[in-house]
Enzyme design. Structure first.
Site, PDB file in Angstrom:
ATOM      1  N   SER A 127      -9.646   1.605   2.705  1.00 25.49           N
ATOM      2  CA  SER A 127      -8.119   2.369   2.101  1.00 25.49           C
ATOM      3  C   SER A 127      -7.314   1.544   1.181  1.00 25.49           C
ATOM      4  O   SER A 127      -6.564   2.490   0.739  1.00 25.49           O
ATOM      5  CB  SER A 127      -7.763   2.971   3.392  1.00 25.49           C
ATOM      6  N   SER A 128      -7.397   0.676   1.676  1.00 21.40           N
ATOM      7  CA  SER A 128      -6.318  -0.946   1.121  1.00 21.40           C
ATOM      8  C   SER A 128      -7.021  -1.157  -0.136  1.00 21.40           C
ATOM      9  O   SER A 128      -6.897  -2.002  -0.501  1.00 21.40           O
ATOM     10  CB  SER A 128      -5.753  -1.523   1.999  1.00 21.40           C
ATOM     11  N   ILE A 146      -7.611   0.795   9.632  1.00 18.32           N
ATOM     12  CA  ILE A 146      -8.229   0.826  11.015  1.00 18.32           C
ATOM     13  C   ILE A 146      -9.662   1.037  11.139  1.00 18.32           C
ATOM     14  O   ILE A 146     -10.311   1.539  11.956  1.00 18.32           O
ATOM     15  CB  ILE A 146      -7.656   2.895  11.243  1.00 18.32           C
ATOM     16  N   GLY A 147     -10.406   0.919  10.731  1.00 14.64           N
ATOM     17  CA  GLY A 147     -11.518   1.121  10.383  1.00 14.64           C
ATOM     18  C   GLY A 147     -12.367  -0.347   9.428  1.00 14.64           C
ATOM     19  O   GLY A 147     -13.612  -0.399   9.488  1.00 14.64           O
ATOM     20  N   GLY A 148     -11.130  -0.971   8.906  1.00 15.00           N
ATOM     21  CA  GLY A 148     -12.078  -2.302   7.740  1.00 15.00           C
ATOM     22  C   GLY A 148     -11.086  -2.070   6.309  1.00 15.00           C
ATOM     23  O   GLY A 148     -11.635  -2.032   5.470  1.00 15.00           O
ATOM     24  N   SER A 149      -9.813  -1.118   6.426  1.00 15.23           N
ATOM     25  CA  SER A 149      -9.870  -0.759   5.097  1.00 15.23           C
ATOM     26  C   SER A 149      -8.996  -2.100   5.337  1.00 15.23           C
ATOM     27  O   SER A 149      -8.840  -1.929   3.008  1.00 15.23           O
ATOM     28  CB  SER A 149      -8.135   0.787   5.586  1.00 15.23           C
ATOM     29  N   LYS A 157       0.888  -1.273   0.498  1.00 17.31           N
ATOM     30  CA  LYS A 157       0.257   0.258  -0.231  1.00 17.31           C
ATOM     31  C   LYS A 157       0.688   1.217  -0.286  1.00 17.31           C
ATOM     32  O   LYS A 157       2.621   1.274   0.975  1.00 17.31           O
ATOM     33  CB  LYS A 157      -1.011  -0.176   1.422  1.00 17.31           C
TER      34      LYS A 157
END
Length: 587
Positions: free
Chosen positions: A226-227, A247-250, A151
């Site tokens: 985000s990934s 951090i939240g499901g990324s 990433k």
């Protein structure tokens, strides 16, 4: 005295002259501000263009190198290499039946091709061509000769980790992050950086520097984030293994959207040294780095490779706990908690069906299934998750977004952050009878207010973690089966539907390891059932969610597997069990 009066009279100006001078001063001030803004915008555009030029040049040079290799090695069977699982690939590389060059150039060619369709890469790491020449010195490594994607926010020496914001461009890393160093020591070749959303705190994958990444199964859908660059590249077959952050499901959301496996370890299990976040110091909801791949065995192999003495030496803050192969390979029957909905966000029909089908398979395989409900989910979403991540009222995030245009994928999410707190609280009060969830969220994004309140918030998080662990023990469950957001959204909905991360961010808050396994695809029956979707609250967010997931027939459907902290191998073992049972059911 008379002289003083004359002097003062000389200084007096008539009202008109004073007004003219004041107006002129204001005009000059406004002009200065305008000029500065124009200059700032022009500088931002120049930075963006230079970043795009660097990407284009790296892709062109890589494409040229691939062409030259293919001309001189016409017998390389790239199509066969690309079909091998990571386990098969590493075995053949170790035995010598495959050479690292064959694997590297096969995947480099595929990556270039996938990127043209999906726009998932931010830069080819041209240093990888040099590393390829000396990779033989690490032949004993568990990932010898394996090309690995990373990433964009993972530090790689002399390359940017921009996190998708202009302000971070042209600040190349001084050294590799710890995980890149460990990958290299294990014989892997980091060869490409992948795309992410502007500012990271979003589960889409678009920014003004590199553009929108699209889904490998449907170009009209997002890859998630985000990934998301990792999800798209691996889902499109361009990389056998990648590293993301969550951090939240990324890691888990793009894995779900793109039909691959993704694993978020226990917070602190893998080093984050050199992995950039949009802001540091936030301690309520913790980030984790983790692997993404086509199957669970690949995730386990990556974890085994990373959890080595070299990582523990480079980053002594990481507990020196190697991978527990025995736990991963265990076949002991499990007591599995399960939930079809968390009571906050109603899952789509395909999400719920995925849970029901996997539950039935686990039951048939001799495991014990126990109904489970997360504790105080409404309170947790607003008071612990939102208020934790945005404890500063989003001030730091907004500062990072300065100096460049706001990406459309982020606009619906961050525009409320710009409002003054008094206005957020007023709107929250007015919205309460009409839109209770929106009202509570508006109040939460005001932040915590003081250091004392921040400490109270941290204490509340600690209490919730212990309460949840006690609840698991009371239910006597080993692991948890729960929904993961899906199927892949239509564009521009992620930023408007931050509520849906209740299914993923909860486990960052709890620090529990969690992973995603694809189990099915969206059917015509799912789409028909979606027409009657109402949601838990039947509010604006529920209506938006229905629109976001519509038109998903044929897209991947996944489930999420969770375990207690530091039981990462048990979580992966559970994921492997789900993966195998689903494969067997299709025969």
């Amino acid at each position: 005295m008379e002289n003083v009066q004359q002097f003062l009279r000389g200084l007096e100006l008539d009202n008109r002259t004073a007004a003219l001078l004041t107006g002129a001063a204001c005009g000059v001030g406004a002009l200065v501000v305008l000029v500065r803004q124009v200059n700032s915008q022009q500088e931002a555009e120049k930075k963006i263009q230079r970043a795009r030029n660097r990407r284009a040049e790296s892709l062109q040079r890589a494409e040229k190198a691939v062409f030259q290799y293919k001309e001189s090695h016409p017998m390389t069977d790239s199509s066969l290499i690309l079909t091998l699982s990571l386990s098969e690939l590493t075995k053949q590389l170790q035995e010598g039946s495959l050479r690292p060059e064959e694997v590297f150039y096969s995947y480099m060619e595929k990556t270039i091709d996938v990127n043209k369709k999906l726009n998932c890469c931010t830069e080819i790491l041209l240093e990888s061509f040099d590393q390829l020449k000396s990779v033989g010195s690490n032949k004993d490594g568990l990932l010898y000769g394996v090309p690995v994607s990373i990433k964009e926010n993972f530090a790689y020496k002399n390359h940017d980790s921009s996190c998708g914001v202009v302000i971070n461009l042209e600040q190349p890393a001084q050294q590799n992050c710890v995980l890149v160093e460990v990958l290299k020591r294990q014989g892997a070749i980091p060869f490409v950086k992948t795309n992410l959303p502007q500012g990271l705190l979003n589960y889409d994958c678009s920014n003004h520097i590199y553009g929108q990444t699209v889904n490998p199964h449907n170009l009209q859908k997002t890859s998630g984030g985000s990934s998301g660059g990792e999800g798209a590249l691996i889902g499109g077959g361009g990389s056998p293994l990648g590293l993301g952050s969550d951090i939240g499901g990324s890691i888990r959301i793009p894995a779900s959207f793109c039909g691959i496996c993704g694993f978020k370890p226990t917070a602190g299990r893998l080093s984050l040294q050199g992995v950039s976040s949009i802001y540091r110091g936030q301690k309520s909801v913790l980030s984790a780095a983790g692997p993404m791949a086509k199957d669970v065995d690949s995730l386990a192999l990556c974890m085994q490779a990373l959890l080595c003495d070299h990582m523990f030496t480079l980053d002594p803050t990481v507990p020196p706990v190697p991978f527990n192969v025995q736990m991963y390979q265990s076949s002991k029957p499990l007591r599995i908690g399960y939930l079809e909905t968390d009571g906050y966000t109603q899952p789509s029909p395909s999400m719920a069906r995925g849970i029901r089908e996997v539950k039935a398979l686990l039951n048939q395989a001799g495991h014990t299934l126990v109904p489970y409900t997360p504790l105080k989910i409404n309170h947790v979403v607003n008071e612990l998750l939102l208020k934790g991540v945005l404890a500063d009222g989003a001030t730091t995030l907004l500062q990072k977004l300065e100096g460049g245009p706001l990406d459309p994928c982020l606009r619906g999410q961050v525009l409320p952050y710009y409002l003054p707190n008094w206005l957020k609280k007023t709107l929250s009060f007015l919205l309460k009878p009409l839109f209770p969830r929106g009202s509570a969220a508006l109040r939460s994004i005001c932040g915590v207010g003081s250091v004392q309140d921040l400490w109270k918030q941290h204490a509340a998080v600690e209490d919730y973690i212990h309460e949840t662990i006690e609840d698991w023990r009371r239910c006597n469950i080993d692991v948890l089966l729960c929904p993961i957001i899906g199927p892949a959204y239509n564009f521009l909905y992620c930023g408007k539907l931050t509520n849906a991360v209740s299914y993923t961010m909860l486990y960052n808050l709890l620090t529990f390891p969690a992973g995603v396994v694809p189990v099915s695809t969206v059917t015509a029956e799912d789409e028909e059932e979606l027409r009657h979707y109402k949601g838990v609250y039947q509010d604006y967010w529920d209506r938006l969610f229905k629109q976001a997931v519509s038109g998903g027939e044929g897209l991947p459907v996944a489930v999420q597997c969770v375990a207690l902290p530091w039981q990462d191998e048990l979580c992966l073992r559970f994921m492997k069990e789900v993966e195998q049972l689903v494969k067997q059911s299709r025969k």
